[in-house]
Design a protein around this motif. Structure first.
Motif, PDB file in Angstrom:
ATOM      1  N   VAL A   1      10.979   4.502   6.905  1.00  0.00           N
ATOM      2  CA  VAL A   1      11.352   5.496   5.393  1.00  0.00           C
ATOM      3  C   VAL A   1      10.786   4.739   4.687  1.00  0.00           C
ATOM      4  N   PRO A   2       9.933   5.797   3.924  1.00  0.00           N
ATOM      5  CA  PRO A   2       9.154   5.184   2.591  1.00  0.00           C
ATOM      6  C   PRO A   2      10.429   4.412   1.664  1.00  0.00           C
ATOM      7  N   LYS A   3       9.953   3.655   0.759  1.00  0.00           N
ATOM      8  CA  LYS A   3      10.344   3.051  -0.970  1.00  0.00           C
ATOM      9  C   LYS A   3       9.893   4.036  -1.655  1.00  0.00           C
ATOM     10  N   VAL A   4       8.543   4.242  -1.412  1.00  0.00           N
ATOM     11  CA  VAL A   4       8.740   5.048  -2.318  1.00  0.00           C
ATOM     12  C   VAL A   4       7.871   6.627  -2.475  1.00  0.00           C
ATOM     13  N   VAL A   5       7.910   7.198  -2.835  1.00  0.00           N
ATOM     14  CA  VAL A   5       6.883   9.064  -2.776  1.00  0.00           C
ATOM     15  C   VAL A   5       6.454   9.084  -4.220  1.00  0.00           C
ATOM     16  N   ASN A   6       5.039   8.883  -4.268  1.00  0.00           N
ATOM     17  CA  ASN A   6       4.254   9.313  -5.086  1.00  0.00           C
ATOM     18  C   ASN A   6       3.360  10.579  -5.531  1.00  0.00           C
ATOM     19  N   LEU A   7       4.316  11.397  -6.120  1.00  0.00           N
ATOM     20  CA  LEU A   7       3.652  12.922  -6.010  1.00  0.00           C
ATOM     21  C   LEU A   7       2.491  12.854  -7.149  1.00  0.00           C
ATOM     22  N   GLY A   8       1.962  12.003  -7.921  1.00  0.00           N
ATOM     23  CA  GLY A   8       0.623  12.354  -8.404  1.00  0.00           C
ATOM     24  C   GLY A   8       1.102  12.846 -10.248  1.00  0.00           C
ATOM     25  N   GLY A   9      -0.343  13.307 -10.144  1.00  0.00           N
ATOM     26  CA  GLY A   9      -0.455  13.823 -11.832  1.00  0.00           C
ATOM     27  C   GLY A   9      -0.829  15.222 -11.658  1.00  0.00           C
TER      28      GLY A   9
ATOM     29  N   ALA B   1      18.629   6.523   1.718  1.00  0.00           N
ATOM     30  CA  ALA B   1      18.507   6.646   0.218  1.00  0.00           C
ATOM     31  C   ALA B   1      17.064   7.685  -0.224  1.00  0.00           C
ATOM     32  N   MET B   2      17.467   7.863  -1.613  1.00  0.00           N
ATOM     33  CA  MET B   2      16.911   8.126  -2.878  1.00  0.00           C
ATOM     34  C   MET B   2      15.579   7.310  -2.662  1.00  0.00           C
ATOM     35  N   PRO B   3      13.801   7.957  -2.586  1.00  0.00           N
ATOM     36  CA  PRO B   3      13.247   7.011  -2.690  1.00  0.00           C
ATOM     37  C   PRO B   3      13.277   6.789  -4.273  1.00  0.00           C
ATOM     38  N   GLU B   4      12.000   5.626  -4.719  1.00  0.00           N
ATOM     39  CA  GLU B   4      11.773   5.481  -5.963  1.00  0.00           C
ATOM     40  C   GLU B   4      10.684   6.566  -5.854  1.00  0.00           C
ATOM     41  N   ILE B   5      10.492   7.564  -7.602  1.00  0.00           N
ATOM     42  CA  ILE B   5       9.849   8.292  -7.490  1.00  0.00           C
ATOM     43  C   ILE B   5       9.034   8.111  -8.727  1.00  0.00           C
ATOM     44  N   TRP B   6       7.573   8.032  -8.060  1.00  0.00           N
ATOM     45  CA  TRP B   6       6.581   7.932  -8.733  1.00  0.00           C
ATOM     46  C   TRP B   6       5.567   8.747  -9.288  1.00  0.00           C
ATOM     47  N   ILE B   7       4.752   9.012 -10.769  1.00  0.00           N
ATOM     48  CA  ILE B   7       4.301  10.022 -10.793  1.00  0.00           C
ATOM     49  C   ILE B   7       3.197   9.339 -11.761  1.00  0.00           C
ATOM     50  N   GLU B   8       1.750   9.984 -12.580  1.00  0.00           N
ATOM     51  CA  GLU B   8       0.725   9.819 -12.886  1.00  0.00           C
ATOM     52  C   GLU B   8       0.658  10.341 -13.108  1.00  0.00           C
TER      53      GLU B   8
ATOM     54  N   VAL C   1       1.063  -1.452   0.235  1.00  0.00           N
ATOM     55  CA  VAL C   1       0.031  -0.087   0.576  1.00  0.00           C
ATOM     56  C   VAL C   1       1.220   1.261  -0.089  1.00  0.00           C
ATOM     57  N   LEU C   2       0.140   2.563  -0.218  1.00  0.00           N
ATOM     58  CA  LEU C   2       0.848   3.661   0.027  1.00  0.00           C
ATOM     59  C   LEU C   2       0.202   4.763   0.007  1.00  0.00           C
ATOM     60  N   ILE C   3      -0.143   5.080   1.175  1.00  0.00           N
ATOM     61  CA  ILE C   3      -0.908   6.133   2.288  1.00  0.00           C
ATOM     62  C   ILE C   3      -0.672   7.114   1.396  1.00  0.00           C
TER      63      ILE C   3
ATOM     64  N   HIS D   1      -1.104  13.895  -4.121  1.00  0.00           N
ATOM     65  CA  HIS D   1      -1.676  15.355  -6.440  1.00  0.00           C
ATOM     66  C   HIS D   1      -2.491  15.582  -5.609  1.00  0.00           C
ATOM     67  N   ILE D   2      -1.574  17.642  -6.520  1.00  0.00           N
ATOM     68  CA  ILE D   2      -2.183  18.603  -5.979  1.00  0.00           C
ATOM     69  C   ILE D   2      -3.119  18.939  -6.498  1.00  0.00           C
ATOM     70  N   GLY D   3      -3.512  18.486  -7.924  1.00  0.00           N
ATOM     71  CA  GLY D   3      -4.148  19.225  -8.469  1.00  0.00           C
ATOM     72  C   GLY D   3      -4.221  18.627 -10.277  1.00  0.00           C
ATOM     73  N   SER D   4      -4.795  19.654 -10.719  1.00  0.00           N
ATOM     74  CA  SER D   4      -5.055  18.736 -12.089  1.00  0.00           C
ATOM     75  C   SER D   4      -4.337  20.285 -13.438  1.00  0.00           C
ATOM     76  N   GLN D   5      -3.831  20.040 -14.724  1.00  0.00           N
ATOM     77  CA  GLN D   5      -3.605  21.110 -15.073  1.00  0.00           C
ATOM     78  C   GLN D   5      -2.889  22.064 -15.122  1.00  0.00           C
TER      79      GLN D   5
END
Ligand code: PLP
Ligand code: LYS
Length: 439
Positions: free
Chosen positions: A239-247, A283-290, A152-154, A207-211
């Motif tokens: 320490v998270p393995k992943v930081v996902n900053l959305g789209g 360590a630099m986490p994995e960066i995920w985006i959407e 899971v991601l929170i 995820h902070i918003g769109s456009q």
């Protein structure tokens, strides 16, 4: 005149996309018709991926399929080696139908049902993005019942007001999405998830918003998340393995829009994450985006046939097309603006400014208010650019209009990827009244 991707004017003065004459396509498949420039989608996908590769940052670029989800689109995403963000059982089903590798699917949503969560677990999706306490509990219960562990991601709400339309803001405090990062909710959620044997917590999502046209919001979000990570490292030894900053990366619909190249968004995100990780000594986490819109938005062009015309003297000329808010609700919903040309007479001199009306029984069903065009005639084809994201995917059957067909074009070839709905499709789920004896 602004052209996207492989769009150009051919010898006949027609709009051509992917080496295919759009007027021929309109004649063959009918209108309204959505045409996607596959080469442009590939180019957009590669720009995101290659920037991460250039900097040697482990990443996942997950296409947010809510922007446009069909089996063929999912197959294209797989071909390009991206991951996939789904937000419902229906989007997940579409992905599975396309044989998308489940481990690269991320499951989103602010009110996932038990059935959807069970479906996600049964098919082994790569991660479930937990949005709220109800879901935390429900997912834990389902995992416990089945003796399973969910990755899971929170999802957190960082409290950032990105500069965009109010209806597509998501990262501000007063939002229906995610655990608030500032008032302790996110800490409680993380603690709960970490203490449960049912979860493998991969990391954090926001995820902070769109456009969005600036990098500031993404950088701020990264800062806020890393500041929290400092606390969590201290308090929970996490320490998270992943930081996902959305789209949310913006695109150009009209001259008013000033998007940045994909690389610039990604480079700023990487730079901030690397700086913060170094300061924290982690360590630099994995960066995920959407990205959703920025992968498909400008690759889509909608073609309509022009029909009736009405003049309101000294005010406006209405020119009506054979679609409208049923296939593109964005102008009605967000006052979204578009550019358009006559596909069959692209270079003809513009002689008037008209208002393009849809055919739905709503005064608000206007696609474009002030569009310079040559003098139009019934039977002309209107090409509305940049309709690839949240156009077909938000289409509906208002006024019982069948939804359009969708065609992919690439290297001079066209392929129908969604058939036009028929009237029979429209009544397919209807159940007639039972016959009454004495009616
Ligand atoms: C969680 C999440 N991820 C990704 C996206 C995709 O956003 P966009 O199409 O603006 O890139 C959205 C929609 O705004 C979203 O809510
Ligand atoms: N559907 C919206 C964006 C919403 C994005 C999903 N969170 C649009 O057309 O701009």
């Amino acid at each position: 005149m602004f052209f996207y991707g492989t769009s150009r004017v051919n010898d006949k003065g027609h709009l051509e996309i992917g080496g295919v004459d759009t007027v021929d396509l309109a004649k063959e498949y009918g209108t309204p018709l959505y045409i996607y420039d596959v080469a442009l989608i590939r180019q957009r996908a590669r720009a995101f991926k290659e920037t991460f590769e250039k900097y040697g940052v482990k990443a996942q670029v997950a296409y947010a399929s809510k922007a446009f989800s069909t089996v063929a689109m999912v197959q294209l995403v797989e071909e390009e080696g991206l991951s996939l963000d789904v937000v419902s059982g229906g989007e997940l089903y579409t992905a599975l139908k396309a044989d998308f590798p489940p481990e690269r699917i991320h499951f989103h949503g602010n009110n996932k049902s038990r059935q959807e969560l069970e479906m996600a677990l049964a098919h082994g999706v790569g991660c479930i993005v937990i949005d709220n306490f109800y879901e935390l509990q429900l997912l834990e219960q389902i995992c416990a019942e089945r003796g399973m562990t969910a990755s899971v991601l929170i999802r957190v709400t960082p409290g950032i007001e990105a500069h965009t339309h109010d209806y597509i803001l998501t990262g501000q405090e007063d939002s229906k999405f995610g655990f608030d990062l500032n008032n302790g909710q996110a800490d409680r959620a993380l603690k709960q998830a970490l203490s449960s044997p049912s979860f493998h917590v991969l990391g954090i999502h926001c995820h902070i918003g769109s456009q969005i046209f600036e990098t500031t919001g993404f950088v701020l979000a990264a800062q806020k998340i890393f500041h929290k990570i400092a606390d969590w490292k201290e308090v929970y030894d996490f320490v998270p393995k992943v930081v996902n900053l959305g789209g949310g990366f913006g695109i150009r619909y009209t001259n008013e829009d000033t998007p940045l190249p994909a690389a610039e968004y990604v480079e700023n995100i990487i730079a901030e994450a690397a700086k913060q990780a170094a300061e924290l000594g982690i360590a630099m986490p994995e960066i995920w985006i959407e990205p959703g819109r920025s992968l498909v938005g400008d690759a889509g062009t909608a073609i309509y046939s022009i029909g009736s015309r009405k003049e309101v003297p000294n005010v406006r000329h209405y020119v009506a097309v054979d679609g409208g808010m049923s296939d593109n609700i964005r102008p009605a919903l967000y006052e979204a603006k578009y550019e358009a040309v006559l596909a069959n007479r692209v270079l003809d001199e513009k002689q008037e400014v008209v208002a393009i009306a849809g055919k739905c029984c709503e005064s608000g069903d206007m696609l474009i208010w002030d569009l310079p065009l040559p003098k139009t005639e019934a039977g002309d084809y209107l090409a509305v650019f940049c309709t690839g994201a949240y156009g077909y995917s938000m289409a509906n059957n208002y006024n019982r209009l069948p939804r359009p067909a969708v065609v992919f074009v690439e290297n001079g070839e066209a392929q129908l990827v969604v058939r036009r709905e028929t009237y029979e499709d429209l009544v397919r789920l209807d159940v007639p009244l039972r016959a009454k004896v004495n009616r």
